[in-house]
Design a protein around this motif. Structure first.
Motif, short mmCIF file in Angstrom:
data_model
loop_
_atom_site.label_atom_id
_atom_site.label_comp_id
_atom_site.label_asym_id
_atom_site.label_seq_id
_atom_site.Cartn_x
_atom_site.Cartn_y
_atom_site.Cartn_z
N SER A 3 -0.07 -6.75 10.78
CA SER A 3 0.39 -6.58 9.40
C SER A 3 -0.38 -5.44 8.75
N GLY A 5 -2.20 -3.81 5.59
CA GLY A 5 -2.78 -4.03 4.28
C GLY A 5 -2.40 -2.93 3.30
N ARG A 6 -2.65 -3.19 2.03
CA ARG A 6 -2.25 -2.24 0.98
C ARG A 6 -3.35 -1.24 0.60
N HIS A 8 -6.05 1.28 2.12
CA HIS A 8 -6.49 1.97 3.33
C HIS A 8 -7.77 2.72 3.01
N ALA A 30 -12.15 -7.01 0.02
CA ALA A 30 -10.79 -6.48 0.18
C ALA A 30 -10.01 -7.05 1.36
N GLU A 33 -6.43 -7.42 2.83
CA GLU A 33 -5.55 -6.34 2.38
C GLU A 33 -6.12 -4.97 2.70
N ARG A 176 2.63 2.23 -7.62
CA ARG A 176 3.39 1.07 -7.18
C ARG A 176 4.78 1.07 -7.81
N TYR A 181 3.78 1.41 -1.30
CA TYR A 181 3.37 0.09 -0.81
C TYR A 181 1.87 -0.13 -1.03
N GLY A 182 1.12 0.96 -0.89
CA GLY A 182 -0.32 0.87 -1.05
C GLY A 182 -0.93 2.24 -1.26
N ILE A 203 -8.03 -3.45 -5.29
CA ILE A 203 -7.27 -4.60 -4.80
C ILE A 203 -6.58 -5.33 -5.96
N ALA A 207 -2.49 -5.77 -6.46
CA ALA A 207 -1.90 -7.10 -6.47
C ALA A 207 -0.96 -7.31 -7.64
#
Length: 208
Positions: A3, A5-6, A8, A30, A33, A176, A181-182, A203, A207
């Motif tokens: 998966s 994460g948002r 990096h 973090a 994510e 966003r 996405y991130g 983070i 969210a």
């Protein structure tokens, strides 16, 4: 594929920076994510890149955090990373996909919709899009594309878009809203007086 994460975190190996200390702080607040992308200076040897990647992987493993390697796909494979990221001057995306195999995470850099669509068709799992804003953490970057540039790419592809380039927590809501996405950061964490607090703010913004 793991998966994604948002947030990096790209390692900052410039003189005077401690990428592992920053990573330790970020992991505490973090994960899960977080995605870590190992990027070293062009002058670093393959052995140095490998050793840093192995240390990053050891730190990330207890948290289940995905680790990628920028550019040096041989190092990614040798160290056991989850995949890699290729920029505009690195291996073509299709070639990188052949090197890493079908199950690996493969990121590609794009800054406009046409190149983004081509990268996804060639096998990119996600796109690093930017630079969003002007940044001093990497030399030779093209002009910033801003939030409208991020939106244009996000609307053109169906894979996660990760906005990069001078991004701070204050920028996240607009990014966003534009479809990102991130975000990917270097200086926002490596240059922070309190990297854990900076990661917490990022983070929290992601969210929302």
């Amino acid at each position: 594929m793991p998966s994604l994460g948002r947030l990096h975190l790209i390692t900052d190996t410039r003189p005077g920076r401690d990428p592992l200390a920053v990573l330790r702080a970020a992991l505490l607040v973090a994960a899960p994510e977080l995605v870590v992308q190992v990027r070293v200076e062009d002058t670093a040897t393959d052995r140095q890149a490998y050793d840093l990647t192995r240390r990053v992987l050891d730190l990330c493993a207890p948290y289940g955090v995905t680790c990628l390697v920028n550019d040096r796909l041989d190092v990614a494979l040798a160290a056991g990373a989850a995949g890699g990221h290729v920029g505009a001057d690195d291996l073509p995306v299709a070639a990188a996909r052949r090197v890493l195999g079908p199950a690996a995470v493969l990121g590609a850099t794009a800054r406009e919709p046409g190149a983004a669509v081509e990268a996804v068709a060639a096998g990119a799992s996600y796109l690093g899009v930017g630079p969003c804003h002007a940044t001093t953490t990497k030399d030779g970057l093209p002009p910033a594309i801003g939030v409208p540039g991020i939106r244009a790419v996000a609307e053109a592809v169906g894979v996660p878009v990760i906005a990069i380039g001078g991004v701070t927590a204050a920028d996240v809501p607009a990014l966003r809203a534009a479809g990102a996405y991130g975000v990917a950061v270097v200086g926002a964490l490596s240059g922070a007086a309190d990297p854990a607090r900076a990661a917490t703010e990022l983070i929290g913004a992601l969210a929302c």
